[in-house]
Every structure is written in structure tokens, then in C-alpha cells.
Design an enzyme around this catalytic site. Structure first.
Site, PDB file in Angstrom:
ATOM      1  N   PRO A   1       0.793  -1.225   0.000  1.00 29.28           N
ATOM      2  CG  PRO A   1      -0.115  -1.077   2.138  1.00 29.28           C
ATOM      3  CD  PRO A   1       0.575  -2.026   1.206  1.00 29.28           C
ATOM      4  CG  ASN A   2      -0.276   4.394   1.282  1.00 31.67           C
ATOM      5  OD1 ASN A   2      -1.240   4.924   0.743  1.00 31.67           O
ATOM      6  ND2 ASN A   2      -0.336   3.895   2.504  1.00 31.67           N
TER       7      ASN A   2
ATOM      8  NE  ARG B   1       2.449   7.572   2.531  1.00 31.17           N
ATOM      9  CZ  ARG B   1       3.192   6.571   3.005  1.00 31.17           C
ATOM     10  NH1 ARG B   1       3.987   5.888   2.211  1.00 31.17           N
ATOM     11  NH2 ARG B   1       3.124   6.244   4.278  1.00 31.17           N
TER      12      ARG B   1
ATOM     13  CE1 TYR C   1       8.664   5.156   2.948  1.00 29.00           C
ATOM     14  CE2 TYR C   1       7.234   7.070   3.075  1.00 29.00           C
ATOM     15  CZ  TYR C   1       7.655   5.856   3.569  1.00 29.00           C
ATOM     16  OH  TYR C   1       7.051   5.328   4.689  1.00 29.00           O
TER      17      TYR C   1
ATOM     18  CG  ASN D   1       8.481  -1.852   0.114  1.00 30.21           C
ATOM     19  OD1 ASN D   1       7.887  -1.941   1.188  1.00 30.21           O
ATOM     20  ND2 ASN D   1       9.104  -0.758  -0.264  1.00 30.21           N
TER      21      ASN D   1
ATOM     22  CB  ALA E   1       1.424  -0.139   6.215  1.00 24.26           C
TER      23      ALA E   1
ATOM     24  CG  HIS F   1       5.193  -2.701  10.269  1.00 17.99           C
ATOM     25  ND1 HIS F   1       6.546  -2.956  10.351  1.00 17.99           N
ATOM     26  CD2 HIS F   1       5.053  -1.696   9.374  1.00 17.99           C
ATOM     27  CE1 HIS F   1       7.194  -2.120   9.548  1.00 17.99           C
ATOM     28  NE2 HIS F   1       6.307  -1.344   8.950  1.00 17.99           N
TER      29      HIS F   1
ATOM     30  CD  GLU G   1      10.958  -7.662   5.448  1.00 19.94           C
ATOM     31  OE1 GLU G   1      10.388  -6.810   6.157  1.00 19.94           O
ATOM     32  OE2 GLU G   1      11.367  -8.750   5.906  1.00 19.94           O
TER      33      GLU G   1
ATOM     34  CG  HIS H   1      11.234  -2.408   4.656  1.00 15.95           C
ATOM     35  ND1 HIS H   1       9.866  -2.397   4.565  1.00 15.95           N
ATOM     36  CD2 HIS H   1      11.580  -3.610   5.155  1.00 15.95           C
ATOM     37  CE1 HIS H   1       9.397  -3.547   5.016  1.00 15.95           C
ATOM     38  NE2 HIS H   1      10.419  -4.304   5.373  1.00 15.95           N
TER      39      HIS H   1
ATOM     40  NE  ARG I   1       9.552   5.844   8.759  1.00 17.66           N
ATOM     41  CZ  ARG I   1       8.615   5.657   7.847  1.00 17.66           C
ATOM     42  NH1 ARG I   1       8.782   4.740   6.911  1.00 17.66           N
ATOM     43  NH2 ARG I   1       7.517   6.376   7.835  1.00 17.66           N
TER      44      ARG I   1
ATOM     45  NE  ARG J   1       6.443   3.883  10.104  1.00 14.75           N
ATOM     46  CZ  ARG J   1       5.429   3.854   9.223  1.00 14.75           C
ATOM     47  NH1 ARG J   1       5.278   2.821   8.427  1.00 14.75           N
ATOM     48  NH2 ARG J   1       4.581   4.859   9.150  1.00 14.75           N
TER      49      ARG J   1
END
Length: 146
Positions: A12-13, A20, A25, A76, A79, A82, A100, A102, A109, A113
Site C-alpha cells: 500500500p501507498n 508521498r 521515500y 516491499n 505497512a 508490521h 524483503e 524497505h 522510525r 515499524r
């Protein structure tokens, strides 16, 4: 001889990458990432398919489809990293390497997270390298599949 297919799955996102929170990012878009991965994949003798969804169930289905179509997964989960046991379970049914990724360093953070369900299945975790993390993951998968 056909080249190995690597699915690059994004949660997501990440469709808003480049728009964003660019201070976290960066300014590259997911299309930029897909192009860079396709170019590097070609150099490494790999095919890449970059997919994104904002829906947990759709991400689970992408992982399930990769069982029959891909030799490796770069994921990736954003959210869902987690929160999603469902994604962990789907990845656990995949037999190839899973990396994985990120973009940010999740350990610098918010404390929520710091835990990743996905890491329990991942063969490697790359965090905090920006979008270059995808390329590092692709190089690692090429090495593993060697």
C-alpha cells in the site's frame, strides 16, 4: 534457455512513491523503480515483473500466483510488513528466494515499524538504501539463483 522471472511486489501507498513524503521515500516513482529493475534484470539475465496493490488480499494473491510464475520474489509489503500474518503465510508457501525491501530504515522510525512478520520468511532484508534497495535485492537474487 529462458531467464528466471522475478516478481517485484509492492504494498500500500507505494503507488504514491515520489509524491508521498519525499523526505523519507525520495523523488523516484514506482515506474522509475520498475524501469531500473527491468534494465538491471536484463543485464543479469533475469526477467522482472513489478506489481503494486493497496489491498492485502490482492498482495496475497500475487504471492500465490508467483508460486507458478516466478523463481524469486522481491517484496516491499509497506505497512503490511508490521501487520500481516496472511502475507507471511503466503510467502511461506513460496519455494524460491524472497527478499524483503524497505526504502526507509524501518528501525530508525516509529517503534511499531521495528517488527516485520515478513522477515520470518525472508531470505534477506534490505532497509534504508532508498530505491537502490530493489537493485541490491535483484543482484542478490541473481547470485542466489546463480
Amino acid at each position: 534457455m529462458s531467464s528466471a522471472m522475478i516478481h517485484i511486489l509492492n504494498g500500500p501507498n507505494l503507488n504514491l512513491l515520489g509524491q508521498r513524503q519525499p523526505e523519507i521515500y525520495g523523488h523516484e516513482t514506482l515506474d522509475d523503480v520498475a524501469r531500473a529493475c527491468a534494465q538491471l534484470g536484463q543485464e543479469l539475465g533475469l526477467q522482472t515483473e513489478c506489481l503494486q496493490t493497496n489491498h492485502e488480499g490482492a498482495l496475497v494473491e500475487m504471492i500465490q500466483q508467483a508460486r507458478h510464475a516466478a523463481q524469486g520474489i522481491i517484496i516491499n509489503p509497506a505497512a503490511y510488513t508490521h501487520t500481516s500474518v496472511a502475507i507471511l503465510d503466503a510467502l511461506s508457501a513460496f519455494e524460491g528466494p524472497v527478499i524483503e525491501v524497505h526504502i526507509s530504515n524501518i528501525h530508525k522510525r516509529e517503534s511499531f515499524r521495528h517488527h516485520s512478520y515478513v522477515s520470518a520468511r525472508a531470505d534477506a532484508v534490505i532497509a534504508g538504501c532508498g530505491t537502490q534497495g530493489y537493485l541490491l535485492a535483484l543482484r542478490h537474487i541473481a547470485h542466489v539463483l546463480g
